[in-house]
Motif scaffolding. Structure first.
Motif, mmCIF file in Angstrom:
data_model
loop_
_atom_site.group_PDB
_atom_site.id
_atom_site.type_symbol
_atom_site.label_atom_id
_atom_site.label_comp_id
_atom_site.label_asym_id
_atom_site.label_seq_id
_atom_site.Cartn_x
_atom_site.Cartn_y
_atom_site.Cartn_z
ATOM 1 N N ASP A 17 1.066 -1.011 -0.018
ATOM 2 C CA ASP A 17 0.203 0.125 0.247
ATOM 3 C C ASP A 17 1.173 1.587 0.459
ATOM 4 O O ASP A 17 0.481 2.733 -0.979
ATOM 5 C CB ASP A 17 -1.073 0.083 1.300
ATOM 6 C CG ASP A 17 -2.097 -0.979 0.973
ATOM 7 O OD1 ASP A 17 -2.279 -1.326 -0.242
ATOM 8 O OD2 ASP A 17 -2.660 -1.324 2.382
ATOM 9 N N ASP A 18 1.880 0.977 0.544
ATOM 10 C CA ASP A 18 3.087 2.159 0.532
ATOM 11 C C ASP A 18 3.653 2.780 -0.431
ATOM 12 O O ASP A 18 3.543 3.796 -0.622
ATOM 13 C CB ASP A 18 3.632 2.185 1.793
ATOM 14 C CG ASP A 18 3.316 2.191 3.150
ATOM 15 O OD1 ASP A 18 2.415 2.799 3.795
ATOM 16 O OD2 ASP A 18 3.852 1.923 4.343
ATOM 17 N N LYS A 21 0.957 4.196 -2.896
ATOM 18 C CA LYS A 21 0.977 5.379 -2.645
ATOM 19 C C LYS A 21 1.587 6.542 -2.986
ATOM 20 O O LYS A 21 1.857 6.920 -3.531
ATOM 21 C CB LYS A 21 0.128 5.227 -1.069
ATOM 22 C CG LYS A 21 -0.758 5.418 -0.657
ATOM 23 C CD LYS A 21 -0.883 5.561 0.587
ATOM 24 C CE LYS A 21 -1.793 4.839 1.337
ATOM 25 N NZ LYS A 21 -2.249 4.818 2.475
ATOM 26 N N GLU A 25 1.971 9.203 -6.056
ATOM 27 C CA GLU A 25 2.711 10.905 -5.431
ATOM 28 C C GLU A 25 3.508 11.390 -6.063
ATOM 29 O O GLU A 25 3.503 12.484 -7.063
ATOM 30 C CB GLU A 25 3.501 11.230 -4.224
ATOM 31 C CG GLU A 25 1.944 11.095 -3.406
ATOM 32 C CD GLU A 25 0.478 12.223 -3.308
ATOM 33 O OE1 GLU A 25 1.912 13.029 -3.487
ATOM 34 O OE2 GLU A 25 -0.760 11.636 -2.786
#
Length: 82
Positions: A17-18, A21, A25
Motif C-alpha cells: 500500500d505504501d 501511494k 504521488e
C-alpha cells in the motif's frame, strides 16, 4: 501460510500500500519522466528479486539502492527522495 491476500502478511500488505501511494504521488509530479521510468524499472527489478528468493532460486545480489539527487533548487529532488 503467509496469510493475507496472495500469501502476503499484514506487513507485506502495508508495504505494498505504501509503495502504491508513493508511486501515485510521484506520478502527480510534472515532468521528471526519466526519474519516473527509473523508479518503475527499479521496482520491477526488486519484485523479480523477491520472487526469485521466494521460489528458492539464487539471489542476484540485489545491488545497492543508494542514490544521489543533484540539481538546481526547485527541481523536485526532495519530493522524489521522499
Amino acid at each position: 501460510d503467509g496469510g493475507g491476500v496472495g500469501g502476503m502478511d499484514a506487513k507485506g500488505e502495508k508495504m505494498q500500500d505504501d509503495t502504491e501511494k508513493a508511486l501515485a504521488e510521484l506520478e502527480k509530479v510534472v515532468g521528471l519522466d526519466g526519474v519516473k521510468e527509473f523508479i518503475k524499472s527499479l521496482r520491477a527489478q526488486l519484485m523479480v528479486e523477491k520472487e526469485r528468493v521466494a521460489a528458492g532460486l539464487p539471489s542476484s545480489g540485489g545491488g545497492s539502492l543508494h542514490m544521489v539527487f543533484a540539481g538546481n533548487p526547485g527541481t523536485g529532488k526532495t519530493t522524489v527522495a521522499r
